[in-house]
Design a protein around this motif. Structure first.
Motif, mmCIF file in Angstrom:
data_model
loop_
_atom_site.group_PDB
_atom_site.id
_atom_site.type_symbol
_atom_site.label_atom_id
_atom_site.label_comp_id
_atom_site.label_asym_id
_atom_site.label_seq_id
_atom_site.Cartn_x
_atom_site.Cartn_y
_atom_site.Cartn_z
ATOM 1 N N GLY A 130 0.816 -1.203 0.000
ATOM 2 C CA GLY A 130 0.000 0.000 0.000
ATOM 3 C C GLY A 130 0.853 1.257 0.000
ATOM 4 O O GLY A 130 1.903 1.308 -0.649
ATOM 5 N N ASP A 131 0.413 2.249 0.778
ATOM 6 C CA ASP A 131 1.068 3.553 0.798
ATOM 7 C C ASP A 131 1.840 3.759 2.102
ATOM 8 O O ASP A 131 2.282 2.792 2.733
ATOM 9 C CB ASP A 131 0.046 4.658 0.553
ATOM 10 N N SER A 132 1.989 5.017 2.519
ATOM 11 C CA SER A 132 2.832 5.313 3.678
ATOM 12 C C SER A 132 2.290 4.741 4.981
ATOM 13 O O SER A 132 3.061 4.485 5.918
ATOM 14 C CB SER A 132 3.001 6.830 3.831
ATOM 15 N N ILE A 133 0.988 4.548 5.067
ATOM 16 C CA ILE A 133 0.419 4.000 6.303
ATOM 17 C C ILE A 133 0.947 2.587 6.528
ATOM 18 O O ILE A 133 1.200 2.172 7.665
ATOM 19 C CB ILE A 133 -1.121 4.029 6.245
ATOM 20 N N THR A 134 1.142 1.854 5.449
ATOM 21 C CA THR A 134 1.729 0.521 5.536
ATOM 22 C C THR A 134 3.251 0.595 5.560
ATOM 23 O O THR A 134 3.905 -0.129 6.323
ATOM 24 C CB THR A 134 1.258 -0.341 4.356
ATOM 25 N N ASP A 135 3.820 1.463 4.754
ATOM 26 C CA ASP A 135 5.275 1.651 4.694
ATOM 27 C C ASP A 135 5.856 1.869 6.091
ATOM 28 O O ASP A 135 6.743 1.141 6.545
ATOM 29 C CB ASP A 135 5.571 2.854 3.791
ATOM 30 N N ALA A 136 5.354 2.891 6.774
ATOM 31 C CA ALA A 136 5.705 3.171 8.173
ATOM 32 C C ALA A 136 7.209 3.127 8.433
ATOM 33 O O ALA A 136 7.672 2.543 9.412
ATOM 34 C CB ALA A 136 4.975 2.208 9.106
ATOM 35 N N GLY A 137 7.976 3.745 7.530
ATOM 36 C CA GLY A 137 9.403 3.899 7.761
ATOM 37 C C GLY A 137 10.229 2.646 7.565
ATOM 38 O O GLY A 137 11.338 2.542 8.102
ATOM 39 N N ARG A 138 9.734 1.695 6.778
ATOM 40 C CA ARG A 138 10.509 0.467 6.594
ATOM 41 C C ARG A 138 11.839 0.761 5.902
ATOM 42 O O ARG A 138 11.973 1.713 5.133
ATOM 43 C CB ARG A 138 9.714 -0.559 5.793
ATOM 44 N N ARG A 149 -2.662 3.995 -8.980
ATOM 45 C CA ARG A 149 -1.960 3.884 -10.259
ATOM 46 C C ARG A 149 -0.487 3.526 -10.046
ATOM 47 O O ARG A 149 0.117 2.813 -10.849
ATOM 48 C CB ARG A 149 -2.090 5.178 -11.054
ATOM 49 N N ASP A 150 0.105 4.040 -8.946
ATOM 50 C CA ASP A 150 1.494 3.712 -8.634
ATOM 51 C C ASP A 150 1.614 2.252 -8.205
ATOM 52 O O ASP A 150 2.596 1.572 -8.536
ATOM 53 C CB ASP A 150 2.013 4.631 -7.525
ATOM 54 N N LEU A 151 0.633 1.803 -7.458
ATOM 55 C CA LEU A 151 0.608 0.404 -7.044
ATOM 56 C C LEU A 151 0.553 -0.497 -8.275
ATOM 57 O O LEU A 151 1.273 -1.507 -8.345
ATOM 58 C CB LEU A 151 -0.615 0.175 -6.154
ATOM 59 N N ARG A 152 -0.285 -0.130 -9.214
ATOM 60 C CA ARG A 152 -0.394 -0.930 -10.452
ATOM 61 C C ARG A 152 0.942 -0.990 -11.183
ATOM 62 O O ARG A 152 1.335 -2.054 -11.681
ATOM 63 C CB ARG A 152 -1.475 -0.337 -11.354
ATOM 64 N N GLY A 188 -5.574 4.272 -1.252
ATOM 65 C CA GLY A 188 -6.697 5.140 -1.584
ATOM 66 C C GLY A 188 -6.614 6.560 -1.072
ATOM 67 O O GLY A 188 -7.099 7.484 -1.729
ATOM 68 N N ILE A 189 -6.012 6.774 0.090
ATOM 69 C CA ILE A 189 -6.064 8.125 0.647
ATOM 70 C C ILE A 189 -5.272 9.126 -0.192
ATOM 71 O O ILE A 189 -5.672 10.282 -0.326
ATOM 72 C CB ILE A 189 -5.593 8.146 2.124
ATOM 73 N N ASN A 190 -4.170 8.699 -0.815
ATOM 74 C CA ASN A 190 -3.404 9.640 -1.642
ATOM 75 C C ASN A 190 -4.137 9.983 -2.932
ATOM 76 O O ASN A 190 -3.933 11.069 -3.492
ATOM 77 C CB ASN A 190 -2.020 9.070 -1.957
ATOM 78 N N ASP A 191 -4.989 9.078 -3.413
ATOM 79 C CA ASP A 191 -5.810 9.387 -4.589
ATOM 80 C C ASP A 191 -6.768 10.532 -4.276
ATOM 81 O O ASP A 191 -7.157 11.287 -5.172
ATOM 82 C CB ASP A 191 -6.594 8.149 -5.017
ATOM 83 N N ASP A 206 -7.971 0.604 -11.931
ATOM 84 C CA ASP A 206 -6.612 0.217 -11.552
ATOM 85 C C ASP A 206 -6.620 -0.803 -10.424
ATOM 86 O O ASP A 206 -5.836 -1.761 -10.418
ATOM 87 C CB ASP A 206 -5.801 1.449 -11.154
ATOM 88 N N TYR A 207 -7.504 -0.608 -9.458
ATOM 89 C CA TYR A 207 -7.600 -1.545 -8.337
ATOM 90 C C TYR A 207 -8.065 -2.909 -8.848
ATOM 91 O O TYR A 207 -7.511 -3.958 -8.482
ATOM 92 C CB TYR A 207 -8.572 -0.990 -7.300
ATOM 93 N N ARG A 208 -9.075 -2.915 -9.704
ATOM 94 C CA ARG A 208 -9.566 -4.171 -10.262
ATOM 95 C C ARG A 208 -8.473 -4.876 -11.055
ATOM 96 O O ARG A 208 -8.350 -6.109 -11.030
ATOM 97 C CB ARG A 208 -10.785 -3.909 -11.143
ATOM 98 N N HIS A 209 -7.654 -4.107 -11.760
ATOM 99 C CA HIS A 209 -6.574 -4.700 -12.542
ATOM 100 C C HIS A 209 -5.609 -5.462 -11.652
ATOM 101 O O HIS A 209 -5.264 -6.623 -11.960
ATOM 102 C CB HIS A 209 -5.823 -3.617 -13.317
ATOM 103 N N VAL A 210 -5.145 -4.846 -10.563
ATOM 104 C CA VAL A 210 -4.147 -5.535 -9.733
ATOM 105 C C VAL A 210 -4.747 -6.778 -9.076
ATOM 106 O O VAL A 210 -4.059 -7.804 -8.928
ATOM 107 C CB VAL A 210 -3.515 -4.595 -8.683
ATOM 108 N N LEU A 211 -5.998 -6.712 -8.701
ATOM 109 C CA LEU A 211 -6.633 -7.888 -8.116
ATOM 110 C C LEU A 211 -6.813 -8.977 -9.165
ATOM 111 O O LEU A 211 -6.600 -10.169 -8.892
ATOM 112 C CB LEU A 211 -7.983 -7.519 -7.504
ATOM 113 N N GLY A 212 -7.186 -8.588 -10.367
ATOM 114 C CA GLY A 212 -7.406 -9.553 -11.433
ATOM 115 C C GLY A 212 -6.130 -10.275 -11.841
ATOM 116 O O GLY A 212 -6.124 -11.509 -11.997
ATOM 117 N N VAL A 213 -5.044 -9.527 -12.038
ATOM 118 C CA VAL A 213 -3.788 -10.176 -12.438
ATOM 119 C C VAL A 213 -3.254 -11.050 -11.310
ATOM 120 O O VAL A 213 -2.584 -12.063 -11.564
ATOM 121 C CB VAL A 213 -2.722 -9.157 -12.888
ATOM 122 N N THR A 214 -3.562 -10.688 -10.084
ATOM 123 C CA THR A 214 -3.135 -11.517 -8.952
ATOM 124 C C THR A 214 -3.876 -12.844 -8.947
ATOM 125 O O THR A 214 -3.278 -13.908 -8.763
ATOM 126 C CB THR A 214 -3.361 -10.773 -7.628
#
Length: 210
Positions: free
Chosen positions: A15-23, A65-68, A88-91, A110-118
């Protein structure tokens, strides 16, 4: 609906920075200091013999879109057995900070695309979708809900479409009888207590496979 983590299972938080959390990006196994680390630590503490492996591929500032764009390298290449997505929050934020609008149709596609290819690449993968959320700290930020709420609804519909486990987040914060600044300083990024709430919600949605 809860989802099972297989024995010796590979779990991906993305995901985004909420998940990143300084890794530490130089350490592929580093989980950061936020909710993903907390959730992984508590799951392992509760089920040490399960030997699940957790990876964090959150990237601060990401939109869907960046995730995709990085999905192949940061998700599919890892062959996870459970994928947990929070995006979603950055969108929404970019619309108000810099006039960069992501329509709900673009977001959904874009969200449907990443789920579909997965699903195509990893047919047995388990999917967990975390709701994007907002904890407004002022009246201007409260306006963001007009943009975020349709995207939140889209995530809920995608969870049904892809038979994914949905983790309710917004309602959990909304019903807490406490000043939102316990959870956040800026309406988006979480305090340690806020991260702990997110970890609790995620843990309530998963269980170890027997």
């Amino acid at each position: 609906m809860t989802v099972e983590i297989p024995r010796d299972g590979r779990v991906l938080f993305i995901g985004d920075s909420i998940t990143d959390a300084g890794r530490d990006r130089t350490d592929p196994a580093d989980l950061g200091v936020g909710w993903a680390m907390m959730a992984a630590a508590w799951f392992t503490a509760r089920h040490p013999g399960h030997r699940a492996t957790f990876r964090n591929r959150g990237v601060g500032g990401d939109r869907v879109r960046d995730l995709r764009a990085r999905w192949s390298d940061d998700c599919l290449a890892l062959s996870p057995q459970l994928v947990s997505v929070l995006i979603g929050i950055n969108d929404t934020w970019r619309r108000y900070s810099s006039g960069e609008t992501t329509t709900v149709e673009e977001f959904t596609a874009d969200y449907r695309h990443v789920l579909g290819v997965t699903r195509d690449a990893l047919p047995d993968v388990r999917l967990v979708l975390m709701e994007p959320f907002l904890l407004p700290v002022d009246d201007d930020q409260r306006r963001w809900h007009e943009d975020l709420d349709p995207k939140l609804d889209a995530v809920r519909k995608l969870a049904v479409e892809f038979d994914a486990t949905l983790v309710a987040v917004q309602a959990r914060f909304d019903t807490a009888d406490v000043d939102d600044r316990v959870w956040t300083d800026d309406g988006v990024h979480l305090t340690p207590s806020g991260h702990a709430v997110l970890a609790q919600q995620w843990l309530a949605a998963v269980s170890p496979a027997t």
